[in-house]
Design an enzyme around this catalytic site. Structure first.
Site, PDB file in Angstrom:
ATOM      1  N   ASP A 182     -56.370  25.512  18.719  1.00 42.03           N
ATOM      2  CA  ASP A 182     -55.087  26.177  18.477  1.00 42.03           C
ATOM      3  C   ASP A 182     -54.065  25.856  19.566  1.00 42.03           C
ATOM      4  OD1 ASP A 182     -53.295  27.822  17.209  1.00 42.03           O
ATOM      5  OD2 ASP A 182     -54.113  29.673  18.054  1.00 42.03           O
ATOM      6  N   GLY A 183     -52.809  25.848  19.180  1.00 46.37           N
ATOM      7  CA  GLY A 183     -51.735  25.719  20.170  1.00 46.37           C
ATOM      8  C   GLY A 183     -51.006  24.383  20.150  1.00 46.37           C
ATOM      9  N   SER A 237     -59.183  34.292  12.830  1.00 48.56           N
ATOM     10  CA  SER A 237     -58.475  33.419  11.884  1.00 48.56           C
ATOM     11  C   SER A 237     -59.398  32.843  10.806  1.00 48.56           C
ATOM     12  CB  SER A 237     -57.759  32.283  12.624  1.00 48.56           C
ATOM     13  OG  SER A 237     -56.763  32.801  13.461  1.00 48.56           O
ATOM     14  N   ASN A 285     -53.698  26.921   5.888  1.00 49.87           N
ATOM     15  CA  ASN A 285     -52.752  25.966   6.488  1.00 49.87           C
ATOM     16  C   ASN A 285     -51.881  25.232   5.452  1.00 49.87           C
ATOM     17  OD1 ASN A 285     -54.925  25.023   9.263  1.00 49.87           O
ATOM     18  ND2 ASN A 285     -53.261  26.513   9.199  1.00 49.87           N
ATOM     19  N   TRP A 286     -52.247  25.304   4.164  1.00 47.98           N
ATOM     20  CA  TRP A 286     -51.407  24.680   3.124  1.00 47.98           C
ATOM     21  C   TRP A 286     -50.034  25.336   3.067  1.00 47.98           C
ATOM     22  CZ3 TRP A 286     -53.401  20.313   1.424  1.00 47.98           C
ATOM     23  CH2 TRP A 286     -54.787  20.163   1.355  1.00 47.98           C
ATOM     24  N   ARG A 299     -61.659  29.828  21.909  1.00 50.51           N
ATOM     25  CA  ARG A 299     -60.337  29.820  21.299  1.00 50.51           C
ATOM     26  C   ARG A 299     -59.287  29.584  22.373  1.00 50.51           C
ATOM     27  NH1 ARG A 299     -57.580  32.576  16.136  1.00 50.51           N
ATOM     28  NH2 ARG A 299     -55.748  31.272  16.337  1.00 50.51           N
ATOM     29  N   GLY A 350     -48.742  23.340  18.041  1.00 50.85           N
ATOM     30  CA  GLY A 350     -47.319  23.537  17.747  1.00 50.85           C
ATOM     31  C   GLY A 350     -46.566  23.983  18.989  1.00 50.85           C
ATOM     32  N   ARG A 351     -47.126  24.949  19.719  1.00 48.13           N
ATOM     33  CA  ARG A 351     -46.461  25.455  20.932  1.00 48.13           C
ATOM     34  C   ARG A 351     -46.388  24.380  22.013  1.00 48.13           C
ATOM     35  NH1 ARG A 351     -50.110  30.521  21.274  1.00 48.13           N
ATOM     36  NH2 ARG A 351     -51.064  29.404  19.535  1.00 48.13           N
ATOM     37  N   HIS A 382     -49.887  17.863  17.001  1.00 44.19           N
ATOM     38  CA  HIS A 382     -51.134  17.580  16.282  1.00 44.19           C
ATOM     39  C   HIS A 382     -51.711  16.221  16.697  1.00 44.19           C
ATOM     40  CE1 HIS A 382     -50.703  21.214  14.102  1.00 44.19           C
ATOM     41  NE2 HIS A 382     -49.669  20.823  13.380  1.00 44.19           N
ATOM     42  N   ARG A 405     -43.567  19.423  15.745  1.00 42.69           N
ATOM     43  CA  ARG A 405     -44.921  19.990  15.728  1.00 42.69           C
ATOM     44  C   ARG A 405     -45.978  18.910  15.491  1.00 42.69           C
ATOM     45  NH1 ARG A 405     -45.817  25.282  15.190  1.00 42.69           N
ATOM     46  NH2 ARG A 405     -47.658  24.872  13.926  1.00 42.69           N
TER      47      ARG A 405
HETATM   48  C1  FPP Z   1     -53.538  24.902  15.218  1.00 44.15           C
HETATM   49  O1  FPP Z   1     -52.423  24.770  16.075  1.00 44.15           O
HETATM   50  C2  FPP Z   1     -53.990  23.578  14.830  1.00 44.15           C
HETATM   51  C3  FPP Z   1     -54.077  23.124  13.551  1.00 44.15           C
HETATM   52  C4  FPP Z   1     -53.705  23.922  12.372  1.00 44.15           C
HETATM   53  C5  FPP Z   1     -54.529  21.759  13.278  1.00 44.15           C
HETATM   54  C6  FPP Z   1     -55.702  21.301  14.070  1.00 44.15           C
HETATM   55  C7  FPP Z   1     -55.742  19.848  13.993  1.00 44.15           C
HETATM   56  C8  FPP Z   1     -55.961  19.001  15.022  1.00 44.15           C
HETATM   57  C9  FPP Z   1     -56.327  19.426  16.379  1.00 44.15           C
HETATM   58  C10 FPP Z   1     -55.821  17.553  14.849  1.00 44.15           C
HETATM   59  C11 FPP Z   1     -56.617  16.843  13.842  1.00 44.15           C
HETATM   60  C12 FPP Z   1     -58.074  17.007  13.857  1.00 44.15           C
HETATM   61  C13 FPP Z   1     -58.930  16.028  13.486  1.00 44.15           C
HETATM   62  C14 FPP Z   1     -60.301  16.383  13.087  1.00 44.15           C
HETATM   63  C15 FPP Z   1     -58.530  14.601  13.493  1.00 44.15           C
HETATM   64  P1  FPP Z   1     -51.044  25.354  15.596  1.00 44.15           P
HETATM   65  O2  FPP Z   1     -50.310  24.272  14.895  1.00 44.15           O
HETATM   66  O3  FPP Z   1     -51.270  26.585  14.804  1.00 44.15           O
HETATM   67  O4  FPP Z   1     -50.354  25.686  16.956  1.00 44.15           O
HETATM   68  P2  FPP Z   1     -49.371  26.895  17.226  1.00 44.15           P
HETATM   69  O5  FPP Z   1     -50.179  28.164  17.063  1.00 44.15           O
HETATM   70  O6  FPP Z   1     -48.960  26.665  18.651  1.00 44.15           O
HETATM   71  O7  FPP Z   1     -48.237  26.778  16.276  1.00 44.15           O
END
Ligand code: FPP
Length: 236
Positions: free
Chosen positions: A16-17, A192, A64-65, A184, A19-20, A33, A29
């Site tokens: 997680d994280g 989650s 996530n969709w 986490r 995006g931030r 990734h 964002r």
């Molecule tokens: C959560 O961070 C992360 C995800 C929804 C995607 C996880 C995917 C990867 C780490 C990359 C791809 C993985 C593989 C197996 C190649 P967030 O976007 O929710 O971050 P935020 O909470 O800061 O917005």
């Protein structure tokens, strides 16, 4: 490199994280990734090197969709890229890769790659890497319940034969030990929808680090924290 005596057999990570991390740098964002995917490779290889037997990572949830289409597309591109790389470069790693979740909804090209990666690594004897894609703990339990209902309908099982072991047989992680430790990053205090059934007695270590910044030393700290915990599994 972690030299502690006691290693959890199964580690789960909620990556997680991203995006931030990107926002802090004024980047889109999707750049977060990309950084997160690269870190996933580093951490997965490290876990395999230090002797973790099972690693489960949360890559894409059933929820996530709902993200903007552009972000979902960027994630799908990343998955495809990773799977192509895994087929090319991961062959010398002794890692068996499996996918947990309903992967039937992904594009045919992605589904083919998933199958090829699973097939090409199925005889590896090292760490089992579960990549959770279109995974949700509730969806997994719903799926298991439907399968059990079918068995009852066809007469191969009686309702009172449904016990915990029967439910576990229909989970995506059937045959694997439950996660001992779930890490986490990014400081959020919630599950989650990750491994809901399997995490009943998992130790959670929440760390205030965004996933792309999460290092092998951070993993070592989580392992050290895990060793300090006194797991009682409901006993005293
Ligand atoms: C959560 O961070 C992360 C995800 C929804 C995607 C996880 C995917 C990867 C780490 C990359 C791809 C993985 C593989 C197996 C190649 P967030 O976007 O929710 O971050 P935020 O909470 O800061 O917005």
């Amino acid at each position: 490199m972690y030299k502690g005596q006691h290693l959890p057999e199964h580690v789960g990570i909620i990556m997680d994280g991203n995006g931030r991390w990107a926002k802090k740098r004024g980047l889109p964002r999707s750049a977060g990734h990309v950084a997160g995917a690269s870190n996933f490779r580093t951490i997965a290889k490290y876990c395999s090197q230090i002797g973790i037997r099972y690693l489960t990572v949360y890559a894409f949830s059933t929820e996530n969709w709902k993200r903007p289409q552009e972000e979902v597309k960027a994630l799908m591109r990343l998955f495809r890229q990773y799977l192509e790389e895994a087929l090319r470069d991961f062959t010398e790693e002794n890692i068996r890769t499996r996918f947990i979740g309903d992967v039937s909804v992904f594009a045919p090209v992605l589904r083919d790659l998933i199958e090829q990666v699973e097939e090409s690594s199925k005889n590896k004897t090292g760490m089992v890497l579960n990549i959770a894609m279109n995974y949700g703990g509730r969806a997994e339990l719903t799926h298991a319940m439907r399968q059990l209902a079918q068995e009852v309908k066809h007469g191969s099982m009686q309702p009172d034969e449904i016990d915990e072991a029967a439910i576990e047989r229909y989970l995506y992680t059937a045959g694997q030990p439950d996660p001992d430790l779930i890490i986490r990053p990014s400081g959020e205090n919630r599950t989650s929808n990750f491994l809901l059934w399997q995490s009943a007695y998992s130790e959670y270590v929440i760390m205030d680090i965004l996933w792309p910044d999460f290092t092998t030393e951070d993993l070592d700290h989580a392992l050290e924290e895990f060793v300090k915990r006194n797991r009682r599994f409901g006993g005293i």
